[in-house]
Scaffold this motif. Structure first.
Motif, PDB file in Angstrom:
ATOM      1  N   ALA A 144       0.846  -1.203   0.000  1.00 28.46           N
ATOM      2  CA  ALA A 144       0.000   0.000   0.000  1.00 28.46           C
ATOM      3  C   ALA A 144       0.878   1.248   0.000  1.00 28.46           C
ATOM      4  CB  ALA A 144      -0.913  -0.007   1.218  1.00 28.46           C
ATOM      5  N   HIS A 145       1.945   1.206   0.786  1.00 29.47           N
ATOM      6  CA  HIS A 145       2.903   2.318   0.806  1.00 29.47           C
ATOM      7  C   HIS A 145       3.504   2.510  -0.579  1.00 29.47           C
ATOM      8  CE1 HIS A 145       7.099   3.801   2.269  1.00 29.47           C
ATOM      9  NE2 HIS A 145       6.396   4.781   1.752  1.00 29.47           N
ATOM     10  N   ASN A 146       3.850   1.399  -1.208  1.00 29.63           N
ATOM     11  CA  ASN A 146       4.426   1.453  -2.553  1.00 29.63           C
ATOM     12  C   ASN A 146       3.447   2.102  -3.540  1.00 29.63           C
ATOM     13  OD1 ASN A 146       6.597   0.558  -4.423  1.00 29.63           O
ATOM     14  ND2 ASN A 146       4.950  -0.674  -5.299  1.00 29.63           N
ATOM     15  N   ALA A 147       2.178   1.707  -3.434  1.00 31.73           N
ATOM     16  CA  ALA A 147       1.155   2.284  -4.315  1.00 31.73           C
ATOM     17  C   ALA A 147       0.972   3.773  -4.035  1.00 31.73           C
ATOM     18  CB  ALA A 147      -0.162   1.537  -4.128  1.00 31.73           C
ATOM     19  N   ALA A 148       1.000   4.148  -2.752  1.00 31.67           N
ATOM     20  CA  ALA A 148       0.837   5.562  -2.384  1.00 31.67           C
ATOM     21  C   ALA A 148       2.000   6.394  -2.918  1.00 31.67           C
ATOM     22  CB  ALA A 148       0.741   5.690  -0.866  1.00 31.67           C
ATOM     23  N   ALA A 195      -5.587   2.197  -0.905  1.00 30.39           N
ATOM     24  CA  ALA A 195      -6.730   1.991   0.002  1.00 30.39           C
ATOM     25  C   ALA A 195      -7.165   0.530  -0.010  1.00 30.39           C
ATOM     26  CB  ALA A 195      -7.882   2.894  -0.421  1.00 30.39           C
ATOM     27  N   LYS A 196      -7.231  -0.068  -1.203  1.00 29.53           N
ATOM     28  CA  LYS A 196      -7.631  -1.485  -1.297  1.00 29.53           C
ATOM     29  C   LYS A 196      -6.654  -2.383  -0.540  1.00 29.53           C
ATOM     30  CE  LYS A 196      -9.801  -1.114  -5.870  1.00 29.53           C
ATOM     31  NZ  LYS A 196      -9.604  -1.400  -7.301  1.00 29.53           N
ATOM     32  N   LEU A 197      -5.358  -2.119  -0.703  1.00 27.28           N
ATOM     33  CA  LEU A 197      -4.360  -2.937  -0.011  1.00 27.28           C
ATOM     34  C   LEU A 197      -4.450  -2.740   1.500  1.00 27.28           C
ATOM     35  CD1 LEU A 197      -1.450  -2.353  -2.521  1.00 27.28           C
ATOM     36  CD2 LEU A 197      -2.413  -4.580  -1.924  1.00 27.28           C
ATOM     37  N   PHE A 198      -4.777  -1.513   1.920  1.00 29.49           N
ATOM     38  CA  PHE A 198      -4.925  -1.259   3.359  1.00 29.49           C
ATOM     39  C   PHE A 198      -6.145  -1.988   3.927  1.00 29.49           C
ATOM     40  CE2 PHE A 198      -2.983   2.410   5.986  1.00 29.49           C
ATOM     41  CZ  PHE A 198      -1.752   1.780   5.924  1.00 29.49           C
ATOM     42  N   VAL A 199      -7.199  -2.083   3.125  1.00 35.51           N
ATOM     43  CA  VAL A 199      -8.368  -2.861   3.564  1.00 35.51           C
ATOM     44  C   VAL A 199      -7.952  -4.324   3.767  1.00 35.51           C
ATOM     45  CG1 VAL A 199     -10.624  -3.754   2.854  1.00 35.51           C
ATOM     46  CG2 VAL A 199     -10.092  -1.325   2.555  1.00 35.51           C
ATOM     47  N   GLY A 200      -7.091  -4.828   2.882  1.00 34.54           N
ATOM     48  CA  GLY A 200      -6.566  -6.183   3.058  1.00 34.54           C
ATOM     49  C   GLY A 200      -5.778  -6.308   4.353  1.00 34.54           C
ATOM     50  N   THR A 201      -5.009  -5.278   4.666  1.00 35.74           N
ATOM     51  CA  THR A 201      -4.255  -5.272   5.927  1.00 35.74           C
ATOM     52  C   THR A 201      -5.205  -5.311   7.122  1.00 35.74           C
ATOM     53  OG1 THR A 201      -2.584  -3.900   4.826  1.00 35.74           O
ATOM     54  CG2 THR A 201      -2.456  -4.067   7.218  1.00 35.74           C
ATOM     55  N   ILE A 202      -6.274  -4.514   7.031  1.00 34.43           N
ATOM     56  CA  ILE A 202      -7.263  -4.478   8.119  1.00 34.43           C
ATOM     57  C   ILE A 202      -7.913  -5.850   8.282  1.00 34.43           C
ATOM     58  CG2 ILE A 202      -9.477  -3.492   8.829  1.00 34.43           C
ATOM     59  CD1 ILE A 202      -8.587  -0.910   7.326  1.00 34.43           C
ATOM     60  N   LEU A 203      -8.240  -6.497   7.165  1.00 34.74           N
ATOM     61  CA  LEU A 203      -8.838  -7.842   7.236  1.00 34.74           C
ATOM     62  C   LEU A 203      -7.870  -8.828   7.881  1.00 34.74           C
ATOM     63  CD1 LEU A 203     -10.662  -8.076   3.771  1.00 34.74           C
ATOM     64  CD2 LEU A 203     -11.697  -7.818   6.042  1.00 34.74           C
ATOM     65  N   LEU A 212      -1.998  10.963   1.231  1.00 34.91           N
ATOM     66  CA  LEU A 212      -1.413   9.650   0.927  1.00 34.91           C
ATOM     67  C   LEU A 212      -0.192   9.344   1.793  1.00 34.91           C
ATOM     68  CD1 LEU A 212      -1.672   9.354  -2.976  1.00 34.91           C
ATOM     69  CD2 LEU A 212      -3.246   8.567  -1.219  1.00 34.91           C
ATOM     70  N   GLN A 213       0.468  10.395   2.313  1.00 36.57           N
ATOM     71  CA  GLN A 213       1.645  10.137   3.149  1.00 36.57           C
ATOM     72  C   GLN A 213       1.279   9.379   4.424  1.00 36.57           C
ATOM     73  OE1 GLN A 213       0.122  13.019   2.964  1.00 36.57           O
ATOM     74  NE2 GLN A 213      -0.036  13.903   5.005  1.00 36.57           N
ATOM     75  N   ARG A 214      -0.008   9.485   4.822  1.00 38.62           N
ATOM     76  CA  ARG A 214      -0.428   8.784   6.047  1.00 38.62           C
ATOM     77  C   ARG A 214      -0.434   7.265   5.859  1.00 38.62           C
ATOM     78  NH1 ARG A 214      -5.383  12.784   7.923  1.00 38.62           N
ATOM     79  NH2 ARG A 214      -4.067  14.543   8.504  1.00 38.62           N
ATOM     80  N   ILE A 215      -0.481   6.803   4.619  1.00 33.43           N
ATOM     81  CA  ILE A 215      -0.368   5.356   4.353  1.00 33.43           C
ATOM     82  C   ILE A 215       0.974   4.858   4.899  1.00 33.43           C
ATOM     83  CG2 ILE A 215      -0.013   3.648   2.531  1.00 33.43           C
ATOM     84  CD1 ILE A 215      -2.878   4.275   2.593  1.00 33.43           C
ATOM     85  N   GLU A 216       2.021   5.633   4.641  1.00 33.55           N
ATOM     86  CA  GLU A 216       3.347   5.245   5.129  1.00 33.55           C
ATOM     87  C   GLU A 216       3.399   5.275   6.655  1.00 33.55           C
ATOM     88  OE1 GLU A 216       6.480   7.951   4.177  1.00 33.55           O
ATOM     89  OE2 GLU A 216       8.045   6.603   4.898  1.00 33.55           O
ATOM     90  N   PHE A 217       2.824   6.332   7.257  1.00 40.76           N
ATOM     91  CA  PHE A 217       2.898   6.475   8.715  1.00 40.76           C
ATOM     92  C   PHE A 217       2.170   5.316   9.414  1.00 40.76           C
ATOM     93  CE2 PHE A 217       2.793  11.333   7.802  1.00 40.76           C
ATOM     94  CZ  PHE A 217       4.057  11.241   7.238  1.00 40.76           C
ATOM     95  N   ALA A 218       0.934   5.045   8.958  1.00 43.92           N
ATOM     96  CA  ALA A 218       0.160   3.954   9.571  1.00 43.92           C
ATOM     97  C   ALA A 218       0.848   2.614   9.306  1.00 43.92           C
ATOM     98  CB  ALA A 218      -1.259   3.943   9.009  1.00 43.92           C
ATOM     99  N   GLY A 219       1.473   2.495   8.133  1.00 45.39           N
ATOM    100  CA  GLY A 219       2.184   1.257   7.804  1.00 45.39           C
ATOM    101  C   GLY A 219       3.362   1.018   8.732  1.00 45.39           C
ATOM    102  N   TYR A 224      13.462  -3.418   5.626  1.00 40.51           N
ATOM    103  CA  TYR A 224      12.876  -3.340   4.285  1.00 40.51           C
ATOM    104  C   TYR A 224      11.409  -2.914   4.253  1.00 40.51           C
ATOM    105  CZ  TYR A 224      17.182  -5.654   2.979  1.00 40.51           C
ATOM    106  OH  TYR A 224      18.501  -5.941   2.799  1.00 40.51           O
ATOM    107  N   PHE A 225      10.658  -3.166   5.345  1.00 38.79           N
ATOM    108  CA  PHE A 225       9.259  -2.729   5.354  1.00 38.79           C
ATOM    109  C   PHE A 225       9.122  -1.348   6.017  1.00 38.79           C
ATOM    110  CE2 PHE A 225       6.983  -7.141   5.085  1.00 38.79           C
ATOM    111  CZ  PHE A 225       7.519  -7.302   3.820  1.00 38.79           C
TER     112      PHE A 225
END
Lengths: 191, 147
Positions: free
Chosen positions: A79-83, A92-100, A163-170, B65-66
């Protein structure tokens, strides 16, 4: 232009303030989890008889949950890569997968705990079980909090915002994964 | 603003690293399998070394890496090292009182009693296992004695 607090636009360290904040949070988490894990390790060494109780933890459930968390971490970094590539919807789709993944982890954990409690292994049964439920409970709470936060972040990302928040939450989610990487051998293997 | 500018710059230059991340995940999965199969060996020492040694390697892969800690500013490294140092300090300061159950002028009576009680229960075939939920009056004194 929407109003933004000055703290989110100013950088005294040369890095985005949000990323600095998430690392600061993780340092405080290291102290929290580090204290719990260090306490567990010293007690585990000082009480060899804890091995008899550690034999009753569910290695299969712990193993499946390890795979689930590692996979959810992969989805978070994808998701970070996509962001980074500016694709908010994919992130967002990949983050939903993470949540699941987090949801599956908690469901497995609830069945695991239910079975152990049904067999009489409760938080007051012994020192080992007190640490087991405390450490895994604090970790599970972090999983739940991460899922909620990622839900909000994914919603914004879907609409192309922040979108930077994808990285932070990740980064936070990967830390939760790292804690489990150490909890797994401590609670499930060292018996 | 400089942070945002940095990110905008990163977007412009970013390449797709998906395949690399999947390879890291595959490595983590293989390491996990090795750690689980390590428990099948009859030697406790091997189990511990394999279990914790692999945990360290897995944690390194995730952090490197992550979480991309290697490209962070030095202030992040200093903060992380400070957190880990506090954990080590805590362990060093407290562990002598926990790892030892007696010293030159003290004895941890409760810890010894807990050990003896659990060893006796295990020798009697109970192994600390409760088929049914234990009665509160039966378990509570032991829990207090131990801790």
């Amino acid at each position: 232009m929407a109003f933004r607090p000055i703290a989110t636009t100013r950088s005294a360290t040369g890095m985005p303030t949000g990323r600095l904040a998430i690392w600061w949070l993780i340092v405080s988490e290291i102290v929290i989890f580090g204290g719990v894990l260090a306490s567990y390790i010293m007690h585990r060494i000082g009480h060899p008889e804890w091995a008899y109780q550690a034999e009753h933890t569910n290695l299969v459930a712990g193993s499946v949950n390890t795979i689930v968390l590692l996979t959810s971490s992969l989805l978070a970094v994808l998701a970070h890569n996509a962001a980074e590539m500016g694709d908010g919807k994919k992130a967002a789709k990949l983050f939903v997968g993470t949540i699941l993944g987090g949801l599956v982890f908690l469901v497995i954990k609830s069945f695991e705990w239910g079975n152990e409690i049904a067999h009489g292994y409760t938080i007051t049964s012994s020192g080992f079980w007190a640490f087991y439920y405390t450490a895994a409970g604090i970790h599970g709470t972090h999983v739940l909090v991460g899922m909620i936060v990622m839900g909000f972040v994914a919603y914004d990302a879907w609409h192309g915002r922040e979108l930077q928040r994808i990285e932070f939450a990740g980064i936070y989610w990967h830390f939760v994964d790292v804690v489990w990487i150490f909890l797994f051998p401590l609670l499930y293997i060292a018996s | 603003m400089s942070g945002d500018a940095h990110h905008d710059h990163a977007h412009a230059e970013h390449h797709d690293h998906s395949k690399f991340y999947i390879k890291v995940w595959a490595a983590l999965f293989v390491l996990f399998l090795i750690s689980v199969f390590g428990t099948l060996t009859p030697w406790f020492f091997v189990t511990i070394i394999v279990g914790f040694g692999i945990a360290l390697v897995k944690a390194y892969l995730v952090v490197r890496y992550f979480m991309h800690v290697d490209i962070e500013k030095p202030v992040v490294h200093y903060a992380l090292i400070a957190g880990l140092a506090l954990m080590v300090l805590f362990f060093a300061a407290v562990s002598p009182d926990v790892l030892n159950h007696e010293g030159s002028r003290w004895v941890n009576v409760a810890a010894r009693a807990e050990m003896e009680r659990r060893e006796a229960a295990h020798a009697a075939g109970e192994g600390g296992h409760h088929e049914a939920a234990p009665a509160a009056g039966h378990e509570a004194p032991a829990a207090e004695a131990g801790h």
